[in-house]
Motif scaffolding. Sequence first.
Motif, PDB file in Angstrom:
ATOM      1  N   UNK A 203      65.339  15.924  13.776  1.00  0.00           N
ATOM      2  CA  UNK A 203      63.844  16.510  14.050  1.00  0.00           C
ATOM      3  C   UNK A 203      63.555  17.136  12.624  1.00  0.00           C
ATOM      4  N   UNK A 204      62.322  16.936  12.423  1.00  0.00           N
ATOM      5  CA  UNK A 204      61.888  17.370  11.197  1.00  0.00           C
ATOM      6  C   UNK A 204      60.435  18.200  11.345  1.00  0.00           C
ATOM      7  N   UNK A 205      60.663  19.638  10.882  1.00  0.00           N
ATOM      8  CA  UNK A 205      59.571  20.381  11.139  1.00  0.00           C
ATOM      9  C   UNK A 205      58.648  20.654   9.849  1.00  0.00           C
ATOM     10  N   UNK A 206      57.185  20.428  10.128  1.00  0.00           N
ATOM     11  CA  UNK A 206      56.629  20.681   8.825  1.00  0.00           C
ATOM     12  C   UNK A 206      55.648  21.981   8.865  1.00  0.00           C
ATOM     13  N   UNK A 207      55.871  22.915   7.910  1.00  0.00           N
ATOM     14  CA  UNK A 207      55.229  24.279   8.108  1.00  0.00           C
ATOM     15  C   UNK A 207      54.199  24.586   7.132  1.00  0.00           C
ATOM     16  N   UNK A 208      53.090  24.272   7.347  1.00  0.00           N
ATOM     17  CA  UNK A 208      51.829  24.045   6.453  1.00  0.00           C
ATOM     18  C   UNK A 208      51.211  25.605   6.189  1.00  0.00           C
ATOM     19  N   UNK A 238      72.609  13.725   6.896  1.00  0.00           N
ATOM     20  CA  UNK A 238      73.554  14.754   6.994  1.00  0.00           C
ATOM     21  C   UNK A 238      73.020  16.073   8.133  1.00  0.00           C
ATOM     22  N   UNK A 239      71.750  16.108   8.463  1.00  0.00           N
ATOM     23  CA  UNK A 239      71.214  17.117   9.097  1.00  0.00           C
ATOM     24  C   UNK A 239      71.069  16.971  10.707  1.00  0.00           C
ATOM     25  N   UNK A 240      71.005  17.988  11.196  1.00  0.00           N
ATOM     26  CA  UNK A 240      70.606  17.953  12.553  1.00  0.00           C
ATOM     27  C   UNK A 240      69.016  18.417  12.840  1.00  0.00           C
ATOM     28  N   UNK A 241      68.559  19.137  11.909  1.00  0.00           N
ATOM     29  CA  UNK A 241      67.235  19.322  11.722  1.00  0.00           C
ATOM     30  C   UNK A 241      66.792  19.873  10.377  1.00  0.00           C
ATOM     31  N   UNK A 259      69.604  22.997   1.419  1.00  0.00           N
ATOM     32  CA  UNK A 259      70.558  22.182   2.232  1.00  0.00           C
ATOM     33  C   UNK A 259      69.855  21.407   3.405  1.00  0.00           C
ATOM     34  N   UNK A 260      68.916  22.246   4.313  1.00  0.00           N
ATOM     35  CA  UNK A 260      68.277  21.367   5.245  1.00  0.00           C
ATOM     36  C   UNK A 260      66.949  21.694   5.489  1.00  0.00           C
ATOM     37  N   UNK A 261      66.395  22.089   4.224  1.00  0.00           N
ATOM     38  CA  UNK A 261      65.085  22.320   3.951  1.00  0.00           C
ATOM     39  C   UNK A 261      64.328  22.322   2.501  1.00  0.00           C
TER      40      UNK A 261
END
Length: 598
Positions: A203-208, A238-241, A259-261
Amino acid sequence: MKLSLAIFLMLLAMSMTSKSQENIGFEVSFTEPQAHYAEVEMNISGITKDYTDVKMPVWTPGSYLVREFAKNVEGFSAVAGSKILKFEKVKKNTWRIYHAKSRQIRISYRVYAFEPSVRTSFIDDSHAFLSSSGIFMYPEGKLDQASTVSIKPFKGWEKVSTGLEPVPGKPFTFTASNFDILYDSPIEVGNQDVFEFTASGVKHEVAMFGGGNYDKDRLKTDMAKIVEEATAIYGENPNKHYTFIVHNFYAGGGGLEHLNSTVLGATRTSYTDEKKYKGFLELVAHEYYHLWNVKRLRPVALGPFDYEQENYTTNLWVAEGFTAYYENKIMLRAGFYTAQETVQKLADAISVVINTPGSRIQSASESSYDAWIKYYRPNENSSNATISYYNKGEIIGLLMDLEIANATKGAKNLDDVMRAMYDEYYKKKARGYTDAEFKAMAEKISGISFSDFWDKYINGTGLVEYEKYFGYAGIVVKDLFKGNDTPYLGAASKKVEGSVIISVVTRGSAAWTAGLNVNDEVISIDGIPVEASIDRMPVITSKKVGDEALFLLKRDGMIKSISVKLKANPNVKLEATVDTEAPATKAGILKGWLGNKS
Ligand SMILES: [Zn+2]
């Protein structure tokens, strides 16, 4: 399994001793965001000593410059219950708190945050971007300890975006299992526009933040393609989110990997311009590729980090340069560029390296090692004395990739080296690699020696043999400047308050030899008043190689005249073409090198 009571008690006592850990909790609030402040509260319990040293990192990983984040700290205080504790500063970034037998203390301080960049914190009335290594202190010797972070958004702010793990049931509260993870997790607080997509099962979140003319659906589709292609290189994600924090500015750019962002800078009006939109996707590809290259597969010096001083490595040409190189392969494979376009982009990148005089002075490994004092502290002479490990590393990646594809007749390429390195050093050995280990893997995969290659391109300053390497894959390269007899001045100027001031003098050029200086004000050339960029004025470009030009200058308030004897242009402008008629062996190497499905 059964245990006797005595053994049980002994084990219990042992486990309690080994767990004599401190509990660390942070609370960040904003009472005066318009004045660019965050208020930080740090609660530590389970203390066993009678004093505690807390430290603020001096740098943030990924950006190799000592930035002295402690300079932004003010209003430091500490209490144990209602008792005010004595403290003193014992180093530029270290506060020592005397708490005698108190086992629980609360530290408070404010952080001033007004430097808008991907690696520094910024707070105003519209949002807060917290770059964690400049916000959170750590107790000395406790970098391996877990902490919780609770964010209290300013009134009207409704969202928090970060790669940190959320605590279920507690709004805006997160955990980090150690300080490396906390410092690798920036936090965006405000009313950012958040959307999501799933790619490679993650799951990828994009915060604009900052608005912009972006098309969410298009971004979701295109960013997913990049995620899929990057993941395919390593065979696993390698990531969960994962969180993309995007800062849209009037004119923005750059990114920083985590690491995950990641944090990306963008220009808010650039999304509808095809070229600029692809530029944004290249940035996405770059930072996403870092998930593997540097965040996990890393040079041995880059983790665990020493947050108090420079961490020296000679391998940023892999960590950054190869990441810049892989932008090209990912964009090609995701269908955003054709093979021909990719080859030309790489030829342009070679031209940049060749046309930088510093590439004959500084090697890629030196450029990496001295990032702290040279790359991140450029001056007017940087292009004469240094080469960026991004630019040179991108070319090293290209040449190494072609060398491997050629040696294996297209059966292997650099992807195989990167994947094998990831498996061996990140997954199996769980440590960073040395330069010799990287070389050994390139040799193992390709079956050839890379000793001369290392001497020439990594530890040396050898000229890039672009014809040879591109030739392996049937790519024909032409230098469009060859035979061009336009004279070359070797100085550029800019207009400052109506005056024309020299800004660059290029090593070995006519301007360099004659003694034009940076900061000289140019009044006239051959009696003609100067207005535009001096190197493009007809009084220069209409001359021939060997002709002289008389410069009237003002230097330190004194008038001076210098005669400049023009030289030939030493620069190249490379044009690369994929030869569609190339023999099958070369076509096979081309296909094996690029690894694209088309
Ligand atoms: Zn990078």
